[in-house]
Scaffold this active site. Structure first.
Site, PDB file in Angstrom:
ATOM      1  N   ARG A 144       0.734  -1.244   0.005  1.00  9.51           N
ATOM      2  CA  ARG A 144      -0.075   0.031  -0.064  1.00  9.51           C
ATOM      3  C   ARG A 144       0.826   1.229  -0.001  1.00  9.51           C
ATOM      4  NH1 ARG A 144      -5.144  -1.842   2.357  1.00  9.51           N
ATOM      5  NH2 ARG A 144      -6.157   0.263   2.449  1.00  9.51           N
ATOM      6  N   TYR A 147       0.803   4.283  -2.635  1.00  7.02           N
ATOM      7  CA  TYR A 147      -0.343   5.271  -2.423  1.00  7.02           C
ATOM      8  C   TYR A 147      -0.262   5.877  -1.056  1.00  7.02           C
ATOM      9  CZ  TYR A 147      -5.558   6.582  -2.139  1.00  7.02           C
ATOM     10  OH  TYR A 147      -6.661   7.558  -1.710  1.00  7.02           O
ATOM     11  N   ASP A 148       0.029   5.329   0.082  1.00  9.22           N
ATOM     12  CA  ASP A 148       0.092   5.925   1.393  1.00  9.22           C
ATOM     13  C   ASP A 148       1.171   7.025   1.305  1.00  9.22           C
ATOM     14  OD1 ASP A 148      -1.568   3.963   1.738  1.00  9.22           O
ATOM     15  OD2 ASP A 148      -0.875   3.240   3.583  1.00  9.22           O
ATOM     16  N   ARG A 188     -13.427  -1.843  -4.295  1.00 14.07           N
ATOM     17  CA  ARG A 188     -13.581  -1.500  -2.772  1.00 14.07           C
ATOM     18  C   ARG A 188     -14.811  -2.185  -2.377  1.00 14.07           C
ATOM     19  NH1 ARG A 188     -12.383   4.902  -3.607  1.00 14.07           N
ATOM     20  NH2 ARG A 188     -12.928   4.814  -5.912  1.00 14.07           N
ATOM     21  N   ASN A 192     -17.859  -3.669  -4.216  1.00 14.04           N
ATOM     22  CA  ASN A 192     -17.952  -5.304  -4.286  1.00 14.04           C
ATOM     23  C   ASN A 192     -18.963  -6.037  -3.646  1.00 14.04           C
ATOM     24  OD1 ASN A 192     -15.275  -5.764  -5.608  1.00 14.04           O
ATOM     25  ND2 ASN A 192     -14.618  -6.894  -3.951  1.00 14.04           N
ATOM     26  N   GLY A 209     -13.419 -10.186   9.104  1.00 16.35           N
ATOM     27  CA  GLY A 209     -14.657  -9.310   9.013  1.00 16.35           C
ATOM     28  C   GLY A 209     -14.544  -8.371  10.322  1.00 16.35           C
ATOM     29  N   ASP A 275      -3.455  -4.455   5.710  1.00 17.39           N
ATOM     30  CA  ASP A 275      -4.825  -3.691   5.856  1.00 17.39           C
ATOM     31  C   ASP A 275      -5.206  -3.403   7.049  1.00 17.39           C
ATOM     32  OD1 ASP A 275      -7.403  -4.851   3.882  1.00 17.39           O
ATOM     33  OD2 ASP A 275      -8.015  -4.196   5.935  1.00 17.39           O
TER      34      ASP A 275
HETATM   35  P1  NAD Z   1     -11.309   7.622  -8.825  1.00 16.45           P
HETATM   36  O1  NAD Z   1     -10.328   6.587  -9.309  1.00 16.45           O
HETATM   37  O2  NAD Z   1     -12.832   7.110  -9.202  1.00 16.45           O
HETATM   38  O3  NAD Z   1     -10.781   9.007  -9.440  1.00 16.45           O
HETATM   39  C1  NAD Z   1      -9.394   9.126  -9.605  1.00 16.45           C
HETATM   40  C2  NAD Z   1      -9.450   9.740 -11.183  1.00 16.45           C
HETATM   41  O4  NAD Z   1      -8.275  10.150 -11.402  1.00 16.45           O
HETATM   42  C3  NAD Z   1      -9.750   8.902 -12.448  1.00 16.45           C
HETATM   43  O5  NAD Z   1     -10.802   9.607 -13.054  1.00 16.45           O
HETATM   44  C4  NAD Z   1      -8.699   8.655 -12.715  1.00 16.45           C
HETATM   45  O6  NAD Z   1      -8.679   8.375 -14.312  1.00 16.45           O
HETATM   46  C5  NAD Z   1      -7.819   9.883 -12.608  1.00 16.45           C
HETATM   47  N1  NAD Z   1      -6.280   9.673 -12.678  1.00 16.45           N
HETATM   48  C6  NAD Z   1      -5.603   8.651 -12.357  1.00 16.45           C
HETATM   49  N2  NAD Z   1      -4.314   8.969 -12.581  1.00 16.45           N
HETATM   50  C7  NAD Z   1      -4.348  10.197 -13.258  1.00 16.45           C
HETATM   51  C8  NAD Z   1      -3.164  10.685 -13.896  1.00 16.45           C
HETATM   52  N3  NAD Z   1      -1.937  10.437 -13.820  1.00 16.45           N
HETATM   53  N4  NAD Z   1      -3.503  11.895 -14.532  1.00 16.45           N
HETATM   54  C9  NAD Z   1      -4.821  12.459 -14.648  1.00 16.45           C
HETATM   55  N5  NAD Z   1      -5.816  11.819 -14.242  1.00 16.45           N
HETATM   56  C10 NAD Z   1      -5.691  10.631 -13.388  1.00 16.45           C
HETATM   57  O7  NAD Z   1     -11.157   7.543  -7.392  1.00 16.45           O
HETATM   58  P2  NAD Z   1     -11.991   8.356  -6.436  1.00 16.45           P
HETATM   59  O8  NAD Z   1     -12.611   7.751  -5.239  1.00 16.45           O
HETATM   60  O9  NAD Z   1     -12.910   9.503  -7.057  1.00 16.45           O
HETATM   61  O10 NAD Z   1     -10.823   9.370  -5.517  1.00 16.45           O
HETATM   62  C11 NAD Z   1     -10.488  10.810  -5.977  1.00 16.45           C
HETATM   63  C12 NAD Z   1      -9.606  11.255  -5.001  1.00 16.45           C
HETATM   64  O11 NAD Z   1     -10.003  11.266  -3.787  1.00 16.45           O
HETATM   65  C13 NAD Z   1      -8.221  10.559  -5.267  1.00 16.45           C
HETATM   66  O12 NAD Z   1      -7.127  11.442  -5.002  1.00 16.45           O
HETATM   67  C14 NAD Z   1      -8.269   9.472  -4.032  1.00 16.45           C
HETATM   68  O13 NAD Z   1      -6.865   9.427  -3.514  1.00 16.45           O
HETATM   69  C15 NAD Z   1      -8.846  10.510  -2.882  1.00 16.45           C
HETATM   70  N6  NAD Z   1      -9.749   9.749  -1.934  1.00 16.45           N
HETATM   71  C16 NAD Z   1     -10.841   8.938  -2.152  1.00 16.45           C
HETATM   72  C17 NAD Z   1     -11.196   8.212  -1.245  1.00 16.45           C
HETATM   73  C18 NAD Z   1     -12.890   7.362  -1.338  1.00 16.45           C
HETATM   74  O14 NAD Z   1     -13.021   6.753  -0.533  1.00 16.45           O
HETATM   75  N7  NAD Z   1     -13.246   7.667  -2.371  1.00 16.45           N
HETATM   76  C19 NAD Z   1     -10.604   8.250  -0.034  1.00 16.45           C
HETATM   77  C20 NAD Z   1      -9.288   8.840   0.212  1.00 16.45           C
HETATM   78  C21 NAD Z   1      -9.129   9.542  -0.568  1.00 16.45           C
HETATM   79  N1  UDP Z   2     -12.888  -6.094   1.913  1.00 18.71           N
HETATM   80  C1  UDP Z   2     -13.547  -7.252   2.033  1.00 18.71           C
HETATM   81  N2  UDP Z   2     -14.042  -7.543   0.838  1.00 18.71           N
HETATM   82  C2  UDP Z   2     -13.752  -7.070  -0.398  1.00 18.71           C
HETATM   83  C3  UDP Z   2     -13.323  -5.868  -0.464  1.00 18.71           C
HETATM   84  C4  UDP Z   2     -12.654  -5.287   0.442  1.00 18.71           C
HETATM   85  O1  UDP Z   2     -13.380  -7.506   2.967  1.00 18.71           O
HETATM   86  O2  UDP Z   2     -14.406  -7.744  -1.310  1.00 18.71           O
HETATM   87  C5  UDP Z   2     -12.159  -5.344   2.864  1.00 18.71           C
HETATM   88  C6  UDP Z   2     -10.786  -4.848   2.918  1.00 18.71           C
HETATM   89  O3  UDP Z   2      -9.750  -5.774   3.275  1.00 18.71           O
HETATM   90  C7  UDP Z   2     -10.769  -3.751   3.951  1.00 18.71           C
HETATM   91  C8  UDP Z   2     -12.160  -3.122   3.851  1.00 18.71           C
HETATM   92  O4  UDP Z   2     -12.902  -4.088   3.305  1.00 18.71           O
HETATM   93  O5  UDP Z   2     -10.426  -4.362   5.415  1.00 18.71           O
HETATM   94  C9  UDP Z   2     -12.329  -1.864   2.932  1.00 18.71           C
HETATM   95  O6  UDP Z   2     -11.485  -1.946   1.793  1.00 18.71           O
HETATM   96  P1  UDP Z   2     -11.661  -0.985   0.857  1.00 18.71           P
HETATM   97  O7  UDP Z   2     -10.565  -1.539  -0.414  1.00 18.71           O
HETATM   98  O8  UDP Z   2     -12.811  -0.719   0.178  1.00 18.71           O
HETATM   99  O9  UDP Z   2     -10.855   0.316   1.110  1.00 18.71           O
HETATM  100  P2  UDP Z   2      -9.560   0.433   2.322  1.00 18.71           P
HETATM  101  O10 UDP Z   2      -8.875  -0.815   2.709  1.00 18.71           O
HETATM  102  O11 UDP Z   2      -8.464   1.356   1.334  1.00 18.71           O
HETATM  103  O12 UDP Z   2     -10.214   1.047   3.427  1.00 18.71           O
END
Ligand code: NAD
Ligand code: UDP
Length: 318
Positions: A144, A147-148, A188, A192, A209, A275
């Site tokens: 991870r 990303y992190d 996600r 899922n 879980g 995770d």
């Molecule tokens: P998403 O994957 O639906 O959207 C991300 C978008 O960025 C996509 O449209 C993708 O095509 C575009 N993208 C990726 N790489 C790119 C690049 N190099 N250049 C241009 N575009 C690019 O995800 P989301 O859930 O809408 O997330 C949006 C933002 O919010 C992300 O930065 C994500 O890290 C952050 N975020 C989301 C969540 C969540 O739960 N949804 C939680 C924490 C942070």
């Molecule tokens: N998870 C799960 N079954 C799935 C997808 C995810 O049990 O089919 C779990 C995953 O291991 C995590 C939690 O659900 O503990 C949230 O996962 P997600 O990928 O949505 O987000 P994140 O881990 O980034 O919070």
């Protein structure tokens, strides 16, 4: 004299980005959506293409971009573990080079810039709920980390451009958010479970879980984005945005089964490496700073509308 604000949304064709573009257009802004369509899709924004105040540009934020804008929302980055681990080097580049390019743009044109950071900066947290002053527990070399650590480095860049160049920044740490337009194959948990239930398949729980998450419906989050962007320039964040209602993944699965009326069974698979075991935002700072902002959509309502969305999607595309 009043003029429309020109707002750039990177990642604007994604789940959150497309909803944000819609909201910004509703508020009377000119919106420029930039996306490379890695996880986003034109389907998410096709209804906006006829709007003369909306513009779409295919572009990868790891390359520089020269434009004139007043505000930037930097959302470009794959957000689901399956997608961000697919090409981890590109994920780090998107966060880090993307931040440098967008901050450079903000500095050049004097734009205010918002960063979509994440609760993942806290890693597998040792304090609960997470407050903004917690520095996190992230494995820098695990699956991870792209990303992190990419998002952590982006935060560093935001604060350095702010201190060094006076760029006006707004850093939001987003906790798990769900809703219509989530990518159906992004793995996600909410999407899922709903898709598995609607297709009569077993629900895949990773681990036992008992790990927890706190799920926010997208409308509440977008409201938080817009309010944070409008705060006084002294407010930089980082600010937690999310819903503090915490549940276990097993409870989530049971809710989805109940609400869809599915006959699916729960099946248990290995927990992926690193995770996080628990996650819940402390939103005191956001509540006090954003005029009492707090989530208003409960899990029942939010899941209901997300189930409806995926039901229609499956009926249309199978
Ligand atoms: P998403 O994957 O639906 O959207 C991300 C978008 O960025 C996509 O449209 C993708 O095509 C575009 N993208 C990726 N790489 C790119 C690049 N190099 N250049 C241009 N575009 C690019 O995800 P989301 O859930 O809408 O997330 C949006 C933002 O919010 C992300 O930065 C994500 O890290 C952050 N975020 C989301 C969540 C969540 O739960 N949804 C939680 C924490 C942070
Ligand atoms: N998870 C799960 N079954 C799935 C997808 C995810 O049990 O089919 C779990 C995953 O291991 C995590 C939690 O659900 O503990 C949230 O996962 P997600 O990928 O949505 O987000 P994140 O881990 O980034 O919070």
């Amino acid at each position: 004299m009043w003029r429309r604000k020109r707002v750039l949304v990177t990642g604007g064709a994604g789940f959150l980005g497309s909803h944000l573009c819609e909201r910004l257009l509703d508020e009377g802004n000119d919106v420029l959506c930039v996306d490379n369509f890695f996880t986003g899709t034109k389907d998410n924004i096709v209804h906006l293409l006829d709007n003369p105040h909306f513009e779409l540009m295919r572009h990868d934020v790891t390359f520089p971009l020269y434009l004139e804008v007043d505000e930037i929302y930097n959302l470009a980055c794959p957000a689901s573990p399956i997608h961000y681990q697919h090409d981890p080097v590109q994920t780090t580049k998107t966060s880090v080079h993307g931040a440098i390019n967008m901050l450079g743009l903000a500095k050049r044109v004097g734009a205010r810039i918002f960063q979509a950071s994440t609760s993942e900066v806290y890693g597998d947290p040792e304090i609960h709920p997470q407050t903004e002053d917690y520095r996190g527990n992230v494995n820098p070399i695990g699956p991870r980390a792209c990303y992190d650590e990419g998002k952590r480095c982006a935060e560093t860049l935001f604060f350095d451009y702010h201190r060094q160049n006076g760029v006006e920044i707004k850093v939001a740490r987003i906790f798990n958010t769900y809703g219509p337009r989530m990518h159906p194959q992004d793995g996600r948990v909410v999407s899922n479970f709903i898709i598995q239930a609607l297709q009569g398949e077993d629900i895949t729980i990773y681990g036992d879980g008992e790990q927890t998450r706190s799920f926010c419906f997208y409308t509440d989050l977008i409201e938080g984005f817009v309010r944070l962007m409008a705060t006084d320039k002294s407010i930089t964040g980082p600010m937690n945005l999310g819903n503090p209602y915490e549940i276990t993944i097993r409870e989530l699965a049971e809710r989805v089964i109940e609400m869809t009326g599915a006959k699916s069974k729960l099946i248990f698979k290995d927990l992926p490496a690193d995770d996080p075991l628990q996650r819940k935002p402390d939103i005191t700072f956001a509540r006090n700073t954003l005029d009492g902002w707090e989530p208003t959509v409960g899990l029942e309502t939010g899941l209901g509308s997300t189930i409806e969305y995926f039901r229609n999607l499956i009926a249309k595309h199978g």
